[in-house]
Design a protein around this motif. Structure first.
Motif, PDB file in Angstrom:
ATOM      1  N   ASP A   7       0.825  -1.213   0.000  1.00 34.94           N
ATOM      2  CA  ASP A   7       0.000   0.000   0.000  1.00 34.94           C
ATOM      3  C   ASP A   7       0.858   1.262   0.000  1.00 34.94           C
ATOM      4  N   SER A   8       1.945   1.263   0.765  1.00 32.48           N
ATOM      5  CA  SER A   8       2.799   2.454   0.796  1.00 32.48           C
ATOM      6  C   SER A   8       3.527   2.628  -0.536  1.00 32.48           C
ATOM      7  N   ILE A   9       3.902   1.536  -1.171  1.00 30.52           N
ATOM      8  CA  ILE A   9       4.550   1.623  -2.487  1.00 30.52           C
ATOM      9  C   ILE A   9       3.574   2.197  -3.510  1.00 30.52           C
ATOM     10  N   ILE A  10       2.337   1.720  -3.497  1.00 30.47           N
ATOM     11  CA  ILE A  10       1.322   2.236  -4.430  1.00 30.47           C
ATOM     12  C   ILE A  10       1.112   3.730  -4.192  1.00 30.47           C
ATOM     13  N   VAL A  80      14.866  -4.585 -12.440  1.00 28.01           N
ATOM     14  CA  VAL A  80      14.298  -5.882 -12.071  1.00 28.01           C
ATOM     15  C   VAL A  80      14.344  -6.062 -10.550  1.00 28.01           C
ATOM     16  N   ARG A  81      15.413  -5.597  -9.909  1.00 24.07           N
ATOM     17  CA  ARG A  81      15.458  -5.638  -8.438  1.00 24.07           C
ATOM     18  C   ARG A  81      14.272  -4.854  -7.859  1.00 24.07           C
ATOM     19  N   GLY A  82      13.926  -3.733  -8.466  1.00 25.23           N
ATOM     20  CA  GLY A  82      12.769  -2.959  -8.022  1.00 25.23           C
ATOM     21  C   GLY A  82      11.470  -3.721  -8.201  1.00 25.23           C
ATOM     22  N   LEU A  83      11.346  -4.434  -9.313  1.00 21.82           N
ATOM     23  CA  LEU A  83      10.156  -5.255  -9.539  1.00 21.82           C
ATOM     24  C   LEU A  83      10.070  -6.357  -8.487  1.00 21.82           C
ATOM     25  N   ILE A  84      11.221  -6.941  -8.150  1.00 19.37           N
ATOM     26  CA  ILE A  84      11.256  -7.961  -7.093  1.00 19.37           C
ATOM     27  C   ILE A  84      10.793  -7.352  -5.774  1.00 19.37           C
ATOM     28  N   ALA A 106      -3.159  -6.353 -11.438  1.00 20.57           N
ATOM     29  CA  ALA A 106      -3.938  -5.190 -11.003  1.00 20.57           C
ATOM     30  C   ALA A 106      -3.044  -4.176 -10.297  1.00 20.57           C
ATOM     31  N   VAL A 107      -2.102  -4.661  -9.483  1.00 21.87           N
ATOM     32  CA  VAL A 107      -1.181  -3.755  -8.787  1.00 21.87           C
ATOM     33  C   VAL A 107      -0.302  -3.029  -9.796  1.00 21.87           C
ATOM     34  N   PHE A 108       0.286  -3.761 -10.741  1.00 19.71           N
ATOM     35  CA  PHE A 108       1.167  -3.141 -11.729  1.00 19.71           C
ATOM     36  C   PHE A 108       0.396  -2.202 -12.655  1.00 19.71           C
ATOM     37  N   GLN A 109      -0.869  -2.519 -12.910  1.00 20.11           N
ATOM     38  CA  GLN A 109      -1.712  -1.615 -13.689  1.00 20.11           C
ATOM     39  C   GLN A 109      -1.973  -0.333 -12.894  1.00 20.11           C
ATOM     40  N   ARG A 110      -2.285  -0.477 -11.618  1.00 21.23           N
ATOM     41  CA  ARG A 110      -2.608   0.680 -10.779  1.00 21.23           C
ATOM     42  C   ARG A 110      -1.438   1.648 -10.659  1.00 21.23           C
ATOM     43  N   ILE A 111      -0.214   1.123 -10.551  1.00 18.09           N
ATOM     44  CA  ILE A 111       0.927   2.022 -10.434  1.00 18.09           C
ATOM     45  C   ILE A 111       1.473   2.436 -11.798  1.00 18.09           C
ATOM     46  N   GLY A 112       0.850   1.923 -12.856  1.00 15.51           N
ATOM     47  CA  GLY A 112       1.210   2.359 -14.203  1.00 15.51           C
ATOM     48  C   GLY A 112       2.415   1.653 -14.790  1.00 15.51           C
ATOM     49  N   LEU A 125       8.669 -10.694 -15.451  1.00 13.64           N
ATOM     50  CA  LEU A 125       7.779 -10.462 -14.313  1.00 13.64           C
ATOM     51  C   LEU A 125       6.782 -11.612 -14.187  1.00 13.64           C
ATOM     52  N   ARG A 126       6.204 -12.030 -15.304  1.00 18.22           N
ATOM     53  CA  ARG A 126       5.280 -13.178 -15.286  1.00 18.22           C
ATOM     54  C   ARG A 126       5.987 -14.435 -14.782  1.00 18.22           C
ATOM     55  N   SER A 127       7.231 -14.629 -15.194  1.00 14.40           N
ATOM     56  CA  SER A 127       7.995 -15.801 -14.734  1.00 14.40           C
ATOM     57  C   SER A 127       8.222 -15.738 -13.226  1.00 14.40           C
ATOM     58  N   MET A 128       8.521 -14.552 -12.699  1.00 19.90           N
ATOM     59  CA  MET A 128       8.722 -14.409 -11.250  1.00 19.90           C
ATOM     60  C   MET A 128       7.425 -14.710 -10.498  1.00 19.90           C
ATOM     61  N   VAL A 129       6.309 -14.167 -10.994  1.00 25.99           N
ATOM     62  CA  VAL A 129       5.011 -14.398 -10.345  1.00 25.99           C
ATOM     63  C   VAL A 129       4.671 -15.886 -10.381  1.00 25.99           C
ATOM     64  N   GLU A 130       4.921 -16.529 -11.516  1.00 26.20           N
ATOM     65  CA  GLU A 130       4.614 -17.957 -11.621  1.00 26.20           C
ATOM     66  C   GLU A 130       5.476 -18.766 -10.663  1.00 26.20           C
ATOM     67  N   ARG A 131       6.715 -18.384 -10.484  1.00 26.08           N
ATOM     68  CA  ARG A 131       7.596 -19.089  -9.537  1.00 26.08           C
ATOM     69  C   ARG A 131       7.064 -18.930  -8.104  1.00 26.08           C
ATOM     70  N   ILE A 132       6.642 -17.714  -7.747  1.00 23.89           N
ATOM     71  CA  ILE A 132       6.094 -17.460  -6.413  1.00 23.89           C
ATOM     72  C   ILE A 132       4.823 -18.290  -6.208  1.00 23.89           C
TER      73      ILE A 132
END
Length: 145
Positions: A7-10, A80-84, A106-112, A125-132
């Motif tokens: 929330d604070s990042i957004i 990429v570190r920032g995306l992580i 939705a989060v990445f869309q909201r922050i543009g 990013l999709r690969s990181m999300v899929e791994r998580i």
């Protein structure tokens, strides 16, 4: 900088008007990641499908809602570190069912950011999300066994 909540990042992204400032903030988030253990940099922890080198590790703990996962991550690329950092704020410390239900798009869309990532970074990013999510599915399966 301490660990930030999603929330604070957004909120911070919404305060920044131009993309140069947003990219600088993204890099700053990545610089604030906790140190990643050298011994964890291995083929087993490397995320496949990323153009940059990306490593993710998870640790599972028992929580009342089911298994909860904590993540550490690192990359050789600043953005990429920032995306992580954003993904860790979204997912780390949460119960596995919440991780599986979360909508990072939705989060990445909201922050543009969704519209400002190259196709290569979006794929990573999709690969990181899929791994998580795979780690969360494994934690749920292990706790049910």
């Amino acid at each position: 900088m301490s660990t930030r909540t999603i929330d604070s990042i957004i909120e911070d992204f919404e305060l920044l008007d131009n993309w140069d400032d947003r990219y600088r903030y993204l890099i700053e988030l990545g610089r604030a990641l906790p140190p990643f253990p050298e011994e964890a940099r291995s083929e087993a922890t490397k995320v496949q499908g990323c153009a940059s080198q990306v490593w993710l590790v998870s640790e599972t703990a028992t929580a009342p809602e089911g298994p909860a996962l904590a993540f550490l991550g690192d990359s050789d690329a600043h953005i990429v570190r920032g995306l992580i950092a954003i993904l860790l704020a979204l997912y780390s410390g949460r119960p596995a069912p919440d991780i599986l239900a979360a909508d990072p798009a939705a989060v990445f869309q909201r922050i543009g950011l969704k519209d400002h990532l190259t196709p290569q970074r979006s794929n990573g990013l999709r690969s990181m999300v899929e791994r998580i999510r795979a780690d969360a599915r494994q934690a749920v399966a292990t706790s049910a066994a």
